[in-house]
Design a protein around this motif. Sequence first.
Motif, PDB file in Angstrom:
ATOM      1  N   MET A  57      66.419  22.861  55.833  1.00  0.00           N
ATOM      2  CA  MET A  57      66.986  22.099  56.946  1.00  0.00           C
ATOM      3  C   MET A  57      65.888  21.506  57.821  1.00  0.00           C
ATOM      4  O   MET A  57      66.074  20.469  58.464  1.00  0.00           O
ATOM      5  N   PRO A  78      66.582  18.019  55.290  1.00  0.00           N
ATOM      6  CA  PRO A  78      67.973  18.439  55.543  1.00  0.00           C
ATOM      7  C   PRO A  78      69.002  17.837  54.595  1.00  0.00           C
ATOM      8  O   PRO A  78      70.021  18.463  54.313  1.00  0.00           O
ATOM      9  N   ALA A 126      69.509  20.152  51.724  1.00  0.00           N
ATOM     10  CA  ALA A 126      69.738  21.566  52.035  1.00  0.00           C
ATOM     11  C   ALA A 126      70.951  22.161  51.326  1.00  0.00           C
ATOM     12  O   ALA A 126      70.870  23.282  50.793  1.00  0.00           O
TER      13      ALA A 126
END
Length: 310
Positions: free
Chosen positions: A93, A97, A100
Motif C-alpha cells: 500500500m 497501492p 496491493a
Amino acid sequence: MPSAAAFWSLLGARWWILAAILYPLCFLVGLDAGAWRWSLPWWLGGILFFTALRIPLEGLREAVLDQDRWRLAWIFAGVRLLAVPILIWAITMVVAPAWAPGVLLVAAMPAGLSSIAMADLMRGDRTLALLAVVASSAAAPLTVPLLVQAFGPDHTFVDLALVAGRAGFIGLLLGAPLLAAQVVRQVLPGVVRAGDIWWPRAAVTCSISLGVMSILANHAAWAPYGLAGLLPPLGLATLVVAINLALTLWTRRFLERSRADALGCGAVYLNNGLAIAFAAAFFPHDGRMLLPAILLILPTVAAMAVLSRR
C-alpha cells in the motif's frame, strides 16, 4: 558430456535449473494454451499422488496422531495465512497501492502441493510438510475471502456458496490423490518399492508441468501488459517470496533442520494455482489481481534454490 546422473538431477535436487529455463521461456514464446487450462488440477493431483506413494499408511496414521507436528502445522497456517499477508499488504500500500489487492491474494495462499515434493527432495520432514499443506489448505477457504473482502477492491463480493465449493475442491484435491496412493501401495507394494527412487522425480515433473501450464494457459491475462509491464508485479511477487524465505531461514535457528525446511518449503512454494483460479473467478478482467499470481512462480524458483543449499 553431461552424465546421466547430472541429467536426472534436473528432476531431483537441481530441479530449479530446469524450472529457471522453462518458466521465463514460456513468457518469451508467447504461446497461448488456454484450451489446456483444464489440466491444472490434474498436475496438482499428480504432485500429491507421487509424493504420497512414499508415505506409508502407517506414516499417515502417525501424522494424524502427532500433536507436536499438528501444533507446528497450525502455527505455520496462522502466520502464513494471516500475519504475513497483512504485513505484505501494508508494505505494498505504501510502494504500489494499485497492486496491493493482487499481492495480498498471492500472500494469503496456502502451502502448495509441490512443497511436499520439494521437502522430500531436501530430506525434510515430508509428513510435517504434508500437515502444513493440509492445515493451511483447510483454513484458506475462510481466510482468503475474508482478507480479500477486508483489504481488497471496493467491489469485492464473496459468495459463500462458492467459498464452500472451493473448500470442497481443495478437500477433494488433497484427499483423492492420498487415497489413490494408499490403494496403489496396498495393491502393488512391489511396484511401489521398486519405483521408490522415481516417485519424487515424477512429482517434480508434475510440479514443473504445472508451472509451465499456469503461464501458457493464462496467456490472455498477461500478454496485453508486454514484458516491461510485467516488472512491477514481478517485483512485488518477489517481495512476497523474499519475506517468506527470510522467515524460513530465521526458523532454522530454533527448529530441527528437517522440520524447518519442511515448513520453509510450504512458506516459499505457495499455491499460486489456487490464486490464479480465485482471481479468474472473482476478477476475470482485472490483470492486477491475476498477474502477481502468475509471476509468483519465478521468484519461487530462485528462493527454492537458496533454501535447498545445505
